[in-house]
Design a protein around this motif. Structure first.
Motif, mmCIF file in Angstrom:
data_model
loop_
_atom_site.group_PDB
_atom_site.id
_atom_site.type_symbol
_atom_site.label_atom_id
_atom_site.label_comp_id
_atom_site.label_asym_id
_atom_site.label_seq_id
_atom_site.Cartn_x
_atom_site.Cartn_y
_atom_site.Cartn_z
ATOM 1 N N ARG A 164 0.840 -1.191 0.000
ATOM 2 C CA ARG A 164 0.000 0.000 0.000
ATOM 3 C C ARG A 164 0.877 1.245 0.000
ATOM 4 O O ARG A 164 1.972 1.256 0.555
ATOM 5 N N VAL A 165 0.363 2.307 -0.637
ATOM 6 C CA VAL A 165 1.110 3.561 -0.706
ATOM 7 C C VAL A 165 0.161 4.722 -0.445
ATOM 8 O O VAL A 165 -1.057 4.607 -0.563
ATOM 9 N N ILE A 166 0.734 5.851 -0.092
ATOM 10 C CA ILE A 166 -0.024 7.106 -0.049
ATOM 11 C C ILE A 166 -0.024 7.663 -1.470
ATOM 12 O O ILE A 166 1.022 7.991 -2.014
ATOM 13 N N VAL A 167 -1.217 7.751 -2.068
ATOM 14 C CA VAL A 167 -1.285 8.166 -3.478
ATOM 15 C C VAL A 167 -1.646 9.635 -3.636
ATOM 16 O O VAL A 167 -1.599 10.163 -4.748
ATOM 17 N N GLY A 168 -2.012 10.315 -2.568
ATOM 18 C CA GLY A 168 -2.321 11.732 -2.697
ATOM 19 C C GLY A 168 -2.499 12.399 -1.359
ATOM 20 O O GLY A 168 -3.026 11.796 -0.417
ATOM 21 N N VAL A 169 -2.026 13.645 -1.244
ATOM 22 C CA VAL A 169 -2.187 14.440 -0.033
ATOM 23 C C VAL A 169 -2.627 15.843 -0.442
ATOM 24 O O VAL A 169 -2.090 16.414 -1.396
ATOM 25 N N GLY A 170 -3.614 16.385 0.262
ATOM 26 C CA GLY A 170 -4.056 17.751 -0.004
ATOM 27 C C GLY A 170 -4.352 18.487 1.274
ATOM 28 O O GLY A 170 -4.857 17.906 2.233
ATOM 29 N N ILE A 171 -4.021 19.775 1.298
ATOM 30 C CA ILE A 171 -4.246 20.611 2.477
ATOM 31 C C ILE A 171 -4.909 21.904 2.017
ATOM 32 O O ILE A 171 -4.543 22.458 0.977
ATOM 33 N N ASP A 172 -5.876 22.407 2.790
ATOM 34 C CA ASP A 172 -6.491 23.687 2.448
ATOM 35 C C ASP A 172 -6.943 24.403 3.709
ATOM 36 O O ASP A 172 -7.281 23.767 4.708
ATOM 37 N N VAL A 173 -6.933 25.746 3.647
ATOM 38 C CA VAL A 173 -7.328 26.591 4.776
ATOM 39 C C VAL A 173 -8.328 27.626 4.270
ATOM 40 O O VAL A 173 -8.122 28.228 3.213
ATOM 41 N N VAL A 174 -9.414 27.860 5.034
ATOM 42 C CA VAL A 174 -10.464 28.801 4.630
ATOM 43 C C VAL A 174 -10.833 29.676 5.821
ATOM 44 O O VAL A 174 -10.969 29.182 6.947
ATOM 45 N N GLY A 175 -10.995 30.983 5.586
ATOM 46 C CA GLY A 175 -11.484 31.897 6.613
ATOM 47 C C GLY A 175 -12.981 31.704 6.820
ATOM 48 O O GLY A 175 -13.763 31.865 5.886
ATOM 49 N N VAL A 176 -13.404 31.366 8.051
ATOM 50 C CA VAL A 176 -14.791 30.984 8.311
ATOM 51 C C VAL A 176 -15.744 32.149 8.074
ATOM 52 O O VAL A 176 -16.745 32.023 7.358
ATOM 53 N N ASP A 177 -15.464 33.313 8.662
ATOM 54 C CA ASP A 177 -16.406 34.433 8.584
ATOM 55 C C ASP A 177 -16.582 34.926 7.155
ATOM 56 O O ASP A 177 -17.709 35.118 6.684
ATOM 57 N N ARG A 178 -15.488 35.129 6.455
ATOM 58 C CA ARG A 178 -15.591 35.664 5.099
ATOM 59 C C ARG A 178 -16.246 34.666 4.155
ATOM 60 O O ARG A 178 -17.015 35.041 3.273
ATOM 61 N N PHE A 179 -15.964 33.380 4.377
ATOM 62 C CA PHE A 179 -16.588 32.375 3.515
ATOM 63 C C PHE A 179 -18.099 32.328 3.762
ATOM 64 O O PHE A 179 -18.899 32.230 2.812
ATOM 65 N N ALA A 180 -18.495 32.420 5.032
ATOM 66 C CA ALA A 180 -19.927 32.422 5.349
ATOM 67 C C ALA A 180 -20.617 33.632 4.731
ATOM 68 O O ALA A 180 -21.733 33.541 4.206
ATOM 69 N N GLU A 181 -19.957 34.797 4.780
ATOM 70 C CA GLU A 181 -20.524 36.004 4.165
ATOM 71 C C GLU A 181 -20.671 35.830 2.657
ATOM 72 O O GLU A 181 -21.668 36.255 2.061
ATOM 73 N N THR A 182 -19.669 35.211 2.032
ATOM 74 C CA THR A 182 -19.726 34.984 0.587
ATOM 75 C C THR A 182 -20.901 34.082 0.231
ATOM 76 O O THR A 182 -21.633 34.336 -0.739
ATOM 77 N N LEU A 183 -21.098 33.024 0.987
ATOM 78 C CA LEU A 183 -22.209 32.105 0.717
ATOM 79 C C LEU A 183 -23.555 32.786 0.927
ATOM 80 O O LEU A 183 -24.513 32.539 0.190
ATOM 81 N N GLU A 184 -23.633 33.670 1.926
ATOM 82 C CA GLU A 184 -24.888 34.367 2.186
ATOM 83 C C GLU A 184 -25.227 35.316 1.036
ATOM 84 O O GLU A 184 -26.391 35.462 0.661
#
Length: 719
Positions: free
Chosen positions: A596-616
């Motif tokens: 078995r191998v690790i075939v992929g790794v991904g990392i992401d960071v999102v600002g909670v308040d601004r993202f919520a405002e964008t969705l609203e």
């Protein structure tokens, strides 16, 4: 960007026309005038340089006769200074016909010479008067106004809207358009013409859109449309549901967006009338002799902000074409460093408004040292052109938005025209070489329009970057000042910290700013440009190795950037570049646990308040990103789920065909999150050989972060 109004009906034409012109003031102008046809069979006109208020004052002091047919015009000067004589309307020699005009008649010099040989003398410096004289000759020969207009427009070259009245036909207004705006307003017992619907929206909301190369006749009873050849034609009727404010913006929500979409037209207007039928460049506003231009041994371009960046772009071309040393200076620093100037130095001052205080002070300093000054400006009659030895007007039309868009484009075009004109005068380029460059410039509006047609993709990218606290721009050669301009626009419009750098400077300090997920716009030079293309690709690899999220702007068909940057790619124009986001390529470990191998790794960071405002603010985005089950959760909780989806996309290599709904974040009974993959996402994971998906989510001080690890046997090529 002249304003045009025409009216036939039962109301007092003067009031309708003047009010229509007031509604068009936002388009910018330097003079205004009206022509009315009264029942006695004569045309009464008045026209004044300056603001519309000057015309209204003159009419109040010396009233025009009552009339129910009239035309009006606000002029943005192109041929001739902004004065009373050059203002529109223009009359024929006998006063039988009055005409207003928007655009440029490119073959007016030849037509004027023809009229002069026939004994017809003009009184103005304009190309418009030529059309008025030709139209009147046709009418005097027995043609009605519609037939006369059809005959005249077939002889004209360029882009134009013409609107005319005949003193002996008071119930008719005739207009024609080619590559210039004109719309018909449809009323009850009255009809209107306008540069746009703002001219008549207070009277009717029913409008008729005209096609290219069409002549329209309006009377009280109706509207008739023909082609230039006289064959019957039709327009497209529509209902205007905008209010007046929106009408002034041509239906756009902001002037800023309107001006962005006006760029193809602005570039076209900047090029109109710039070359003769023989292919030679002609810059009529340049009041310097060819001998003076041949004596130029140094060029200094000055400007502030966007104007300075336009000069930096132009420097590469001007120096290459003319073989004259070219420097670019910030106007506000220019006079404080005691520059060395001579009578053979040409100072090129770039200013959209023509009133930029720092640039004005700089040209006064240059002229005090006997240097020649050439202004590149958008506003006819402003201070900087008046105090310069020569001028090239950009004809971009008014810019209401603070951040320059079409102004920047047309400033670069004007600089290029200047460089080519100097090369022509000095003999450093052959005529066919100059013609080839001018032909390339002529294709720019089409390239720009092609990119504007894909604006939804740009909006998607903007939504994806809205949460980022900083953005970098990288470029080489002419791409470096474009990077500076891109960073300036992001600061002005989005209030996001942005910086532009020369890509070669990365290793000298700026690379310290590069961190995981930092968006970096990379402007790639065309292939074949010395070694710059390969060097820029190397810079992309360098920042990607540090986790940057690169957005590549490259020439159409440039596939060489694909393997080096693993970009998510689409075709784009060689002349006007645009892009889509790219992602860091999946990190794969060669460390195996059995088979078995690790075939992929991904990392992401999102600002909670601004993202919520964008969705609203954008429910459609929320629907596109999340499944119905996910959307039932509070907005703030969706930030972590979005981070998980982006991290998963990175782990999968972010192929362009993934659907957001095919990756769902569910909560187990214990509250632990888990990924459920279906459709395109599951297929991609299977292709990579992934069978186990590890997800870690966290919230900390308003930041949501996600880590996704894909584990499995690996693709067949790895086993």
């Amino acid at each position: 960007m002249c304003g045009i109004v025409g009216y036939v009906g039962s109301k007092r034409a003067q009031d309708v026309v003047v009010e229509g012109l007031r509604r068009l003031e936002y388009r910018g102008y330097d003079s205004a005038g009206v022509a009315l046809v009264d029942d006695s069979g004569r045309i009464a006109t008045d026209k004044r340089a300056g603001r519309l208020a000057n015309l209204e004052k003159a009419i109040a002091e010396d009233p025009l006769p009552g009339a129910t047919t009239g035309i009006g015009h606000t002029r943005w000067a192109t041929h001739g200074a902004p004065n009373d004589v050059n203002a529109h309307p223009h009359l024929g020699a006998e006063g039988r016909v009055a005409l207003v005009h928007n655009g440029i008649i490119e073959n007016f010099a030849r037509l004027r010479a023809e009229l002069e040989r026939a004994g017809v003398e003009g009184v103005s410096e304009t190309d418009t008067e030529v059309a008025a004289q030709l139209l009147e000759r046709e009418v005097l020969a027995g043609a009605d106004l519609t037939t006369a207009m059809q005959a005249v427009v077939r002889r004209l070259e360029g882009a134009f809207t013409l609107v005319a009245v005949d003193a002996q036909d008071p119930d008719r207004v005739v207009a024609a358009r080619r590559n210039s705006p004109l719309v018909v307003g449809l009323g009850e017992g009255e009809n209107f013409l306008g540069s746009d619907v703002a001219a008549f929206i207070e009277h009717t909301r029913e409008a008729l859109e005209l096609g290219q190369d069409q002549v329209v006749t309006i009377t009280r009873e109706g509207v008739e449309v023909t082609g230039f050849d006289g064959t019957p034609a039709s327009g497209t009727q529509y209902h205007v549901d905008w209010d007046l404010s929106a009408a002034e913006k041509d239906g756009y929500d902001w002037f800023m967006r309107k001006e962005i979409f006006e760029q193809p037209r602005a570039v076209t207007d900047a090029l109109l009338g710039r070359h003769t039928e023989s292919g030679r460049l002609q810059l009529d506003e340049v009041r310097m002799s060819e001998e003076e231009l041949r004596d130029v041994d140094r060029i200094v371009i000055i400007g502030c902000g966007t104007a300075n960046y336009a000069g930096l772009v132009a420097k590469y071309a001007v120096e290459h074409w003319t073989r004259i040393p070219c420097e670019v200076e910030l106007a506000h620093e220019f006079r404080y460093r005691d520059p060395i100037l001579t009578r053979n130095t040409l100072v090129v001052a770039i200013s959209q408004s023509g009133e930029t205080a720092d640039t004005l002070m700089a040209i006064r300093h240059a002229r005090a040292q006997n240097a020649k000054v050439l202004a590149i400006c958008n506003t006819n009659g402003s201070t900087i052109p008046r105090e310069s030895d020569a001028v090239i007007y950009t004809h971009a039309g008014p810019e209401i938005g603070v951040a320059s868009t079409k102004g920047f484009m047309t400033q670069m075009v004007a600089c290029y025209l200047l460089g080519l004109y100097l090369a022509q005068v000095r003999g450093t380029m052959y005529g066919d070489e100059i013609g080839a460059v001018v032909a390339e410039l002529g294709r720019i509006p089409g390239h720009v329009q092609g990119e504007l047609d894909k604006s939804p993709e740009v909006y998607e990218l903007a939504a994806a970057l809205a949460e980022r606290p900083a953005v970098l721009f990288l470029g080489r050669h002419a791409g470096f000042p474009i990077a500076l301009e891109g960073a300036l626009k992001l600061k002005e419009l989005a209030y996001i910290h942005a910086e532009g750098f020369a890509a070669g400077e990365l290793k000298h300090g700026p690379i310290a700013l590069v961190e995981q997920g930092l968006p970096i716009f990379c402007i790639v030079p065309p292939r074949g440009r010395d070694q710059l293309h390969d060097k820029m690709v190397s810079a992309i690899q360098e920042v990607r190795a540090r986790g940057a999220r690169t957005i590549v702007l490259a020439e159409e068909g440039d596939t060489e950037v694909l393997p080096s940057s693993a970009v998510r790619w689409r075709r784009c124009s060689a002349t006007t570049w645009t892009s889509r986001a790219t992602w860091p390529s999946p990190s794969r470990s060669s460390e195996r646990r059995g088979r078995r191998v690790i075939v992929g790794v991904g990392i992401d960071v999102v600002g909670v308040d601004r993202f919520a405002e964008t969705l609203e603010r954008t429910p459609a985005l929320r629907e596109r990103l999340f499944t119905p089950a996910e959307r039932s959760r509070p907005l703030r909780s969706l930030a972590a789920r979005f981070a998980a989806k982006e991290a998963l996309a990175k782990a999968l290599g972010a192929p362009g065909d993934l659907e957001w709904h095919d990756a769902e974040v569910e909560s187990e009974e214990s509250g632990r999150p888990r990924l459920v993959l279906t459709g395109t996402v599951a297929s991609r994971a299977a292709a990579l050989g992934a069978s186990t998906y590890h997800l870690s989510l966290s919230h900390d001080a308003g930041i949501a972060s996600a880590v996704v690890v894909l584990e499995g046997r690996g693709p067949e090529t790895d086993l």
